[in-house]
Enzyme design. Sequence first.
Site, PDB file in Angstrom:
ATOM      1  N   HIS A   1      14.988  33.965  18.294  1.00 23.24           N
ATOM      2  CA  HIS A   1      14.097  34.824  17.510  1.00 23.24           C
ATOM      3  C   HIS A   1      14.777  35.139  16.175  1.00 23.24           C
ATOM      4  CE1 HIS A   1      10.502  37.195  17.189  1.00 23.24           C
ATOM      5  NE2 HIS A   1      11.187  38.287  16.879  1.00 23.24           N
TER       6      HIS A   1
ATOM      7  N   ASP B   1      13.150  30.972  21.585  1.00 25.49           N
ATOM      8  CA  ASP B   1      12.772  32.363  21.295  1.00 25.49           C
ATOM      9  C   ASP B   1      12.500  33.107  22.602  1.00 25.49           C
ATOM     10  OD1 ASP B   1      11.640  34.755  20.351  1.00 25.49           O
ATOM     11  OD2 ASP B   1      10.683  33.750  18.664  1.00 25.49           O
TER      12      ASP B   1
ATOM     13  N   SER C   1       7.824  37.562  12.973  1.00 23.83           N
ATOM     14  CA  SER C   1       7.563  38.267  14.224  1.00 23.83           C
ATOM     15  C   SER C   1       6.329  39.159  14.089  1.00 23.83           C
ATOM     16  CB  SER C   1       8.815  39.040  14.643  1.00 23.83           C
ATOM     17  OG  SER C   1       8.709  39.526  15.956  1.00 23.83           O
TER      18      SER C   1
END
Length: 266
Positions: A240, A195, A131
Amino acid sequence: MPSAIIQPTAAHTATVIFAHGLGDQGESWRAVISGDYDYRQPGELTIPAHLPHVKWIFPDAPKQEVTANFGMTMPAWFDMSELPLRPGQFLKEVFETDETVKNGVQIFDDLVQAEVTAGIPESRIVVGGFSQGGALALVAGLGGNDWRTKSSGDESKLAGVVVLSGWMPLREQFKSRISPHAKSIPVLWGHGTADSVIYHKVGEISVELLQDQHGIVKHSAHDQLGAPGVNFQSYERMGHTSCEKEMEDLVTFLGSVIPQQQTQNL
């Protein structure tokens, strides 16, 4: 800076420096890589067991105010103004603060230099992250000496870059600060199709920009993991987070770019 570490179990000939996501800590990813959250079948090797020559470093981000989270103070590699990142807005706005991104890159640079001083050549070091950590790794890994100010920058070349569920930050600055070696550095980019924090399309657009603006080749075949350029892998229905298949691809990639070798061959 505090870091969680997985020590090699064979002769130390390579290092991976991996940055966590926003609000997290290095220990979380140490646990993932070491197999504490165990999805393996009986007899299957852990990731470190597949790569016994590799030292893993999972640094903790400094705490700072994050505009996207209403100015709250939390572990962050840099400040950013918006989350989640959606494809429409991604192409219209810049969400990252240049100064704080530079500060984050410097943390990577310091860790790389410490490994070089300890005897591990930069050509045997991989930087990566998840991320926000993945976005930072992209800048640190493909950036020249305008980014990595304490390193030899344009004179050096990392073994590879890993971006998991990340994006390309500071697109305009990226153009002028990219390393002359960027086209030849292998990059593994993994992203889940479900995501909802850093949208899958944002990852796709980022890779397209690397290809169109910087001439970095895009791959998608698994037999090209570790080849120069960006290998973009999509993981169906993954949000995610990470998954077993992504971790398998990570092992394959690292085995290609920093294979085990004898100390005297360095």
